[in-house]
Motif scaffolding. Sequence first.
Motif, PDB file in Angstrom:
ATOM      1  N   GLU A  53      18.600 -17.355 -40.095  1.00 23.20           N
ATOM      2  CA  GLU A  53      19.165 -17.710 -41.587  1.00 23.20           C
ATOM      3  C   GLU A  53      20.374 -18.366 -41.693  1.00 23.20           C
ATOM      4  OE1 GLU A  53      19.644 -18.456 -44.874  1.00 23.20           O
ATOM      5  OE2 GLU A  53      17.610 -18.008 -44.216  1.00 23.20           O
ATOM      6  N   PRO A  54      21.650 -18.089 -40.958  1.00 27.06           N
ATOM      7  CA  PRO A  54      22.555 -18.823 -41.588  1.00 27.06           C
ATOM      8  C   PRO A  54      22.439 -20.506 -41.213  1.00 27.06           C
ATOM      9  CG  PRO A  54      23.338 -17.633 -39.698  1.00 27.06           C
ATOM     10  CD  PRO A  54      21.924 -17.330 -39.977  1.00 27.06           C
ATOM     11  N   TYR A  55      21.599 -20.840 -40.228  1.00 26.66           N
ATOM     12  CA  TYR A  55      21.307 -22.202 -40.007  1.00 26.66           C
ATOM     13  C   TYR A  55      20.160 -22.746 -40.995  1.00 26.66           C
ATOM     14  CZ  TYR A  55      24.845 -21.202 -36.557  1.00 26.66           C
ATOM     15  OH  TYR A  55      25.579 -20.795 -35.633  1.00 26.66           O
ATOM     16  N   TYR A  56      19.152 -21.762 -41.287  1.00 24.32           N
ATOM     17  CA  TYR A  56      17.992 -22.290 -41.652  1.00 24.32           C
ATOM     18  C   TYR A  56      18.018 -22.844 -43.169  1.00 24.32           C
ATOM     19  CZ  TYR A  56      13.269 -21.731 -43.835  1.00 24.32           C
ATOM     20  OH  TYR A  56      12.085 -21.856 -44.521  1.00 24.32           O
ATOM     21  N   ILE A  95      20.409 -36.561 -37.355  1.00 23.47           N
ATOM     22  CA  ILE A  95      21.736 -36.072 -38.000  1.00 23.47           C
ATOM     23  C   ILE A  95      21.885 -34.508 -37.441  1.00 23.47           C
ATOM     24  CG2 ILE A  95      21.440 -37.126 -40.279  1.00 23.47           C
ATOM     25  CD1 ILE A  95      19.941 -34.897 -41.432  1.00 23.47           C
ATOM     26  N   ARG A  96      23.113 -34.285 -37.722  1.00 26.86           N
ATOM     27  CA  ARG A  96      23.526 -33.137 -37.092  1.00 26.86           C
ATOM     28  C   ARG A  96      23.667 -31.816 -38.144  1.00 26.86           C
ATOM     29  NH1 ARG A  96      28.749 -32.460 -34.068  1.00 26.86           N
ATOM     30  NH2 ARG A  96      29.641 -32.683 -36.129  1.00 26.86           N
ATOM     31  N   VAL A  97      23.392 -30.707 -37.949  1.00 24.58           N
ATOM     32  CA  VAL A  97      23.707 -29.662 -38.703  1.00 24.58           C
ATOM     33  C   VAL A  97      24.314 -28.482 -37.806  1.00 24.58           C
ATOM     34  CG1 VAL A  97      22.660 -27.889 -40.589  1.00 24.58           C
ATOM     35  CG2 VAL A  97      21.885 -30.347 -40.570  1.00 24.58           C
ATOM     36  N   SER A  98      25.528 -28.229 -37.880  1.00 23.23           N
ATOM     37  CA  SER A  98      25.951 -27.398 -36.775  1.00 23.23           C
ATOM     38  C   SER A  98      25.670 -27.514 -35.299  1.00 23.23           C
ATOM     39  CB  SER A  98      25.619 -25.978 -37.122  1.00 23.23           C
ATOM     40  OG  SER A  98      26.016 -25.610 -38.431  1.00 23.23           O
ATOM     41  N   ASP A  99      25.012 -26.707 -34.587  1.00 24.78           N
ATOM     42  CA  ASP A  99      24.412 -27.028 -33.362  1.00 24.78           C
ATOM     43  C   ASP A  99      22.969 -27.415 -33.304  1.00 24.78           C
ATOM     44  OD1 ASP A  99      26.689 -26.162 -32.121  1.00 24.78           O
ATOM     45  OD2 ASP A  99      26.203 -24.229 -31.761  1.00 24.78           O
ATOM     46  N   TYR A 100      22.449 -27.928 -34.433  1.00 26.47           N
ATOM     47  CA  TYR A 100      20.926 -28.284 -34.588  1.00 26.47           C
ATOM     48  C   TYR A 100      21.164 -29.817 -34.659  1.00 26.47           C
ATOM     49  CZ  TYR A 100      19.896 -23.329 -34.389  1.00 26.47           C
ATOM     50  OH  TYR A 100      19.738 -22.216 -33.873  1.00 26.47           O
ATOM     51  N   ARG A 101      19.907 -30.457 -34.472  1.00 35.90           N
ATOM     52  CA  ARG A 101      19.665 -31.630 -34.720  1.00 35.90           C
ATOM     53  C   ARG A 101      18.423 -32.086 -35.207  1.00 35.90           C
ATOM     54  NH1 ARG A 101      24.124 -31.033 -33.204  1.00 35.90           N
ATOM     55  NH2 ARG A 101      25.217 -32.076 -31.531  1.00 35.90           N
ATOM     56  N   ILE A 102      18.380 -32.868 -36.339  1.00 34.00           N
ATOM     57  CA  ILE A 102      17.065 -33.333 -37.156  1.00 34.00           C
ATOM     58  C   ILE A 102      16.456 -34.633 -36.609  1.00 34.00           C
ATOM     59  CG2 ILE A 102      15.893 -33.508 -39.407  1.00 34.00           C
ATOM     60  CD1 ILE A 102      18.179 -31.416 -40.415  1.00 34.00           C
ATOM     61  N   ILE A 103      15.634 -34.817 -35.932  1.00 35.99           N
ATOM     62  CA  ILE A 103      15.126 -36.174 -35.504  1.00 35.99           C
ATOM     63  C   ILE A 103      14.056 -36.587 -36.578  1.00 35.99           C
ATOM     64  CG2 ILE A 103      14.137 -37.544 -33.553  1.00 35.99           C
ATOM     65  CD1 ILE A 103      16.481 -36.004 -32.657  1.00 35.99           C
ATOM     66  N   TYR A 104      14.332 -38.032 -37.023  1.00 34.90           N
ATOM     67  CA  TYR A 104      13.208 -38.330 -38.159  1.00 34.90           C
ATOM     68  C   TYR A 104      13.318 -39.947 -37.946  1.00 34.90           C
ATOM     69  CZ  TYR A 104      17.649 -39.523 -40.710  1.00 34.90           C
ATOM     70  OH  TYR A 104      18.945 -39.956 -41.140  1.00 34.90           O
ATOM     71  N   ASP A 105      11.990 -40.281 -38.711  1.00 36.63           N
ATOM     72  CA  ASP A 105      12.073 -41.871 -38.866  1.00 36.63           C
ATOM     73  C   ASP A 105      11.936 -42.263 -40.238  1.00 36.63           C
ATOM     74  OD1 ASP A 105      11.359 -42.014 -36.018  1.00 36.63           O
ATOM     75  OD2 ASP A 105       9.138 -41.546 -36.196  1.00 36.63           O
ATOM     76  N   VAL A 106      12.457 -43.503 -40.493  1.00 35.01           N
ATOM     77  CA  VAL A 106      12.339 -43.842 -41.884  1.00 35.01           C
ATOM     78  C   VAL A 106      11.453 -44.939 -41.844  1.00 35.01           C
ATOM     79  CG1 VAL A 106      13.854 -44.840 -43.813  1.00 35.01           C
ATOM     80  CG2 VAL A 106      14.917 -43.005 -42.146  1.00 35.01           C
ATOM     81  N   HIS A 107      10.547 -45.002 -43.019  1.00 37.33           N
ATOM     82  CA  HIS A 107       9.797 -46.054 -43.385  1.00 37.33           C
ATOM     83  C   HIS A 107      10.097 -46.615 -44.656  1.00 37.33           C
ATOM     84  CE1 HIS A 107       7.301 -44.623 -40.033  1.00 37.33           C
ATOM     85  NE2 HIS A 107       7.297 -43.320 -40.555  1.00 37.33           N
TER      86      HIS A 107
END
Length: 84
Positions: free
Chosen positions: A20-23, A53-65
């Motif tokens: 939860e704190p990261y969710y 992008i970084r969110v604390s110790d987590y990474r979000i991998i994404y594509d932009v169209h």
Amino acid sequence: MTYNVVLSKRAIKALEKIPEPYYSKIKASIYSLSVNPRPVGYKKLNGRKGFRIRVSDYRIIYDVHDDILSVEVVNLGNRKDIYE
């Protein structure tokens, strides 16, 4: 211009496992991609297409169209596991 944000099945499963704190922070960051798909601190990935992008110790991998105004979240997870 707002972008449509789409999460892959892999990203949804990974998001369900995050405590939860990261969710909440990760969820807010994903929603903010609809307004600005290239926020401060984003990086272009080396060796594959996409951004992160970084969110604390987590990474979000994404594509932009840009042609269809869509952001696809491909994967997310802890920084030690995400790039494998």
